[in-house]
Scaffold this active site. Structure first.
Site, PDB file in Angstrom:
ATOM      1  CG  HIS A 208       8.191  -0.889  -1.839  1.00 27.92           C
ATOM      2  ND1 HIS A 208       8.838  -1.997  -2.310  1.00 27.92           N
ATOM      3  CD2 HIS A 208       7.300  -1.405  -0.771  1.00 27.92           C
ATOM      4  CE1 HIS A 208       8.119  -3.312  -1.776  1.00 27.92           C
ATOM      5  NE2 HIS A 208       7.459  -2.801  -0.475  1.00 27.92           N
ATOM      6  CG  HIS A 271       6.925  -0.985   3.389  1.00 29.33           C
ATOM      7  ND1 HIS A 271       7.674  -1.980   4.012  1.00 29.33           N
ATOM      8  CD2 HIS A 271       6.268  -1.230   2.328  1.00 29.33           C
ATOM      9  CE1 HIS A 271       7.454  -2.949   3.357  1.00 29.33           C
ATOM     10  NE2 HIS A 271       6.774  -2.703   2.238  1.00 29.33           N
TER      11      HIS A 271
END
Length: 327
Positions: A208, A271
């Site tokens: 991330h 994501h």
């Protein structure tokens, strides 16, 4: 010394006291009934991705039998999505496997407050974040604020002890060197390396990252993985360094033509599903394919791996036995 300088000095002293003053009451066997654990994750809105978080909770419950373990999501956006689903009977029917407590999940502050109100005064909060970035910093500040509460009478202090467990890749400090945590995490991912070798592929992780905190720890983790396994392993981030382009330069330089692509995140949520494995032009799978690289996707979050879940159990055990709130 002027007033402003004196005020600043006093504030610094108070902060230092919060970090190092031991709990006002000892943590003895007779206090076990007042113990509770909070697992603080960023969270996910994807029901199938919840398994990673629930696997960690299961591991913690087995390691601490009889101690209540509560989940808290640090993302208010994720919490709002789950709260809206409370009144959606059709959604709940189609997602019957989702535990009921997820629909009412709260943030760390509210979760701790609820536990204290129920009589739990010795609380350990374990971060389920990967590294000590923005989310962990905010969690730390929340804990420091609660830890600083004082009262005229000792019995009126809401907490006997508050402890905070460090993220998977550790945090700055000398008690638990983060380099040792990186080494431990490296060992936990051996199965990923074995899977990549079986495919005769490089192993590529999507982390991330963060735009506001240094994410150089990802590059350091990549280096340690490469040294430990003597295999082409690369890490890129959605936010911060190393970005996809930074990772791609190294990947091309290695000469590999095939990769196993996995999320370096606790859950395989938005994501991983869209930014990594999606079909849009800016998805990593698509961009790697356009670069002439054959891509195999593994949509499993780190939390689904027992060896990675055990990292948080290990850090939680450290937190519950350490003298101060933070390492």
């Amino acid at each position: 010394m002027n007033f402003r300088t004196l005020n600043t000095a006093l504030l610094s002293c108070l902060l230092a006291m919060v970090l190092v003053i031991p709990a006002q009451a000892g943590h003895h066997a007779k206090d076990q009934a007042t113990d509770a654990i909070v697992l603080a994750a960023f969270g996910t809105s994807y029901p199938e991705a919840l398994n990673s978080i629930l696997n960690i909770r299961s591991k913690v419950e087995k390691a601490f039998p009889g101690v209540p373990v509560k989940l808290a999501f640090t993302s208010s956006i994720i919490r709002d999505i789950w709260h809206e689903r409370q009144n959606d009977a059709a959604w709940q029917k189609n997602n019957a496997g989702v535990p009921s407590d997820i629909l009412t999940v709260k943030g760390p502050l509210a979760t701790i407050a609820d536990l204290q109100d129920e009589g739990y005064t010795s609380i350990a909060v374990q971060s389920l974040h990967v590294f000590a970035g923005e989310e962990f910093s905010d969690l730390t500040q929340t804990m420091l604020g609660l830890r600083s509460i004082r009262a005229i009478k000792a019995k009126s202090v809401p907490f006997k002890s508050l402890r905070l467990g460090r993220p998977a890749l550790g945090m700055p400090g000398v008690v638990y060197p983060y380099t040792e945590d990186i080494a431990y995490a490296t060992k936990a991912l051996k199965a990923d390396v074995d899977a990549a070798k079986k495919l005769d592929a490089a192993l590529v992780y999507m982390g991330h990252g963060n735009d506001f905190y240094s994410t150089g720890i990802y590059a350091q983790f990549q280096s340690e993985m490469q040294k430990a396994y003597n295999h082409p392993i690369f890490v890129g981030c959605v936010e911060g360094y190393p970005a996809f382009d930074d990772m791609l330069v190294q990947l091309k330089a290695s000469g590999v033509k095939k990769v196993l692509l996995k999320p370096f995140m606790i859950v395989a949520g938005d994501h991983a599903t869209n930014d990594m494995a999606g079909d849009e032009d800016d998805a990593w799978k698509v961009m790697l394919t356009k670069a002439g690289i054959d891509v195999t996707i593994d949509l499993h979050g780190l939390g689904s791996m027992d060896a990675w879940a055990d990292i948080y159990v290990r850090h939680l055990k450290d937190a519950k036995t350490q003298k101060h709130m933070l390492p």
